[in-house]
Write a protein that holds these residues in place. Structure first.
Motif, mmCIF file in Angstrom:
data_model
loop_
_atom_site.group_PDB
_atom_site.id
_atom_site.type_symbol
_atom_site.label_atom_id
_atom_site.label_comp_id
_atom_site.label_asym_id
_atom_site.label_seq_id
_atom_site.Cartn_x
_atom_site.Cartn_y
_atom_site.Cartn_z
ATOM 1 N N ARG A 1 -1.767 3.516 -13.221
ATOM 2 C CA ARG A 1 -0.633 2.649 -12.893
ATOM 3 C C ARG A 1 0.489 2.953 -13.880
ATOM 4 O O ARG A 1 0.236 3.213 -15.050
ATOM 5 C CB ARG A 1 -1.073 1.195 -13.018
ATOM 6 C CG ARG A 1 -0.005 0.167 -12.737
ATOM 7 C CD ARG A 1 -0.585 -1.244 -12.802
ATOM 8 N NE ARG A 1 -1.614 -1.397 -11.784
ATOM 9 C CZ ARG A 1 -2.695 -2.167 -11.916
ATOM 10 N NH1 ARG A 1 -2.887 -2.864 -13.016
ATOM 11 N NH2 ARG A 1 -3.588 -2.251 -10.951
ATOM 12 N N CYS B 1 -3.061 -2.456 -7.459
ATOM 13 C CA CYS B 1 -1.726 -2.879 -7.033
ATOM 14 C C CYS B 1 -1.133 -1.814 -6.125
ATOM 15 O O CYS B 1 -1.457 -0.630 -6.252
ATOM 16 C CB CYS B 1 -0.809 -3.058 -8.239
ATOM 17 S SG CYS B 1 -1.324 -4.350 -9.368
ATOM 18 N N GLU B 2 -0.242 -2.244 -5.246
ATOM 19 C CA GLU B 2 0.469 -1.280 -4.423
ATOM 20 C C GLU B 2 1.189 -0.309 -5.344
ATOM 21 O O GLU B 2 1.781 -0.709 -6.344
ATOM 22 C CB GLU B 2 1.456 -1.992 -3.510
ATOM 23 C CG GLU B 2 0.774 -2.774 -2.405
ATOM 24 C CD GLU B 2 1.768 -3.429 -1.468
ATOM 25 O OE1 GLU B 2 2.734 -2.761 -1.056
ATOM 26 O OE2 GLU B 2 1.564 -4.613 -1.171
ATOM 27 N N GLY B 3 1.116 0.971 -5.023
ATOM 28 C CA GLY B 3 1.760 1.986 -5.833
ATOM 29 C C GLY B 3 0.857 2.630 -6.871
ATOM 30 O O GLY B 3 1.222 3.650 -7.461
ATOM 31 N N ARG C 1 -1.626 7.161 -2.886
ATOM 32 C CA ARG C 1 -0.963 5.938 -3.357
ATOM 33 C C ARG C 1 -1.597 4.750 -2.647
ATOM 34 O O ARG C 1 -1.832 4.791 -1.435
ATOM 35 C CB ARG C 1 0.527 5.949 -3.021
ATOM 36 C CG ARG C 1 1.295 7.004 -3.747
ATOM 37 C CD ARG C 1 1.788 6.486 -5.061
ATOM 38 N NE ARG C 1 2.566 7.528 -5.724
ATOM 39 C CZ ARG C 1 2.580 7.720 -7.006
ATOM 40 N NH1 ARG C 1 1.888 6.942 -7.801
ATOM 41 N NH2 ARG C 1 3.292 8.667 -7.538
ATOM 42 N N VAL C 2 -1.855 3.685 -3.394
ATOM 43 C CA VAL C 2 -2.363 2.449 -2.806
ATOM 44 C C VAL C 2 -1.237 1.817 -1.994
ATOM 45 O O VAL C 2 -0.134 1.633 -2.494
ATOM 46 C CB VAL C 2 -2.859 1.481 -3.906
ATOM 47 C CG1 VAL C 2 -3.260 0.134 -3.306
ATOM 48 C CG2 VAL C 2 -4.009 2.104 -4.682
ATOM 49 N N THR C 3 -1.514 1.525 -0.723
ATOM 50 C CA THR C 3 -0.483 0.962 0.152
ATOM 51 C C THR C 3 -0.685 -0.521 0.444
ATOM 52 O O THR C 3 0.209 -1.161 0.974
ATOM 53 C CB THR C 3 -0.425 1.718 1.490
ATOM 54 O OG1 THR C 3 -1.705 1.632 2.135
ATOM 55 C CG2 THR C 3 -0.041 3.168 1.284
ATOM 56 N N ALA C 4 -1.856 -1.043 0.134
ATOM 57 C CA ALA C 4 -2.127 -2.464 0.379
ATOM 58 C C ALA C 4 -3.138 -2.957 -0.646
ATOM 59 O O ALA C 4 -3.969 -2.197 -1.126
ATOM 60 C CB ALA C 4 -2.666 -2.673 1.783
ATOM 61 N N LEU C 5 -3.047 -4.224 -0.979
ATOM 62 C CA LEU C 5 -3.972 -4.817 -1.930
ATOM 63 C C LEU C 5 -5.394 -4.790 -1.390
ATOM 64 O O LEU C 5 -5.613 -4.700 -0.179
ATOM 65 C CB LEU C 5 -3.558 -6.262 -2.221
ATOM 66 C CG LEU C 5 -2.177 -6.432 -2.853
ATOM 67 C CD1 LEU C 5 -1.867 -7.905 -3.032
ATOM 68 C CD2 LEU C 5 -2.093 -5.708 -4.183
#
Length: 139
Positions: free
Chosen positions: A25, A91-93, A112-116
């Protein structure tokens, strides 16, 4: 018959999470580089490093496209990542890098994380939705 929640979680980790990922992160702030005397951004914070399972899925969406503004059906690749319950909330991002995988073509890819993370009344694993960010060239 009672379901053994911990037993199901152990089974999921053993059979559904064969890969190793490193999740980072962005961190706020700057530090002084002693060699150059210049302020540089701090290193990314490692959120999770360990076991995971990466699974592709197709996402069907409708969007406006073309000059006439007509609705267009589009299929985009997406990914679902399974993590142990012990993994922290993402976390998103957040960035996910595949370190080791059964599929050697997955190693080095970033997402990349797009949703919690999804939650459940009977949690046995964590599910996070991703989109592919980058592929490292392999020789």
């Amino acid at each position: 018959m009672l379901l053994d929640q911990q037993g199901i979680a152990r089974f999921a980790q053993r059979h559904l999470m064969p890969d190793t990922v490193r999740i980072t992160r962005e961190a706020d702030g700057e530090v002084l580089d002693p060699e150059t005397g210049v302020l540089v951004p701090v290193d990314r914070l490692v959120v999770h490093s360990g076991q995971a399972g990466l699974y592709g899925h197709q996402e069907r969406i409708r969007s406006r496209g073309g000059a006439d503004g007509a609705w267009v059906k589009e299929v985009r690749p997406g990914y679902r990542m399974l993590l142990p319950l012990s993994a922290p909330e993402l976390c998103e991002g957040d960035e996910v890098r595949v370190v080791e995988a059964r599929d050697v073509q997955a190693v080095g890819r970033t997402y990349r994380v797009t949703a919690l993370s999804e939650v459940s009344s009977f949690p046995v694993l964590r599910t996070v939705w991703l989109e592919e960010h980058n592929r490292e060239a392999t020789a």
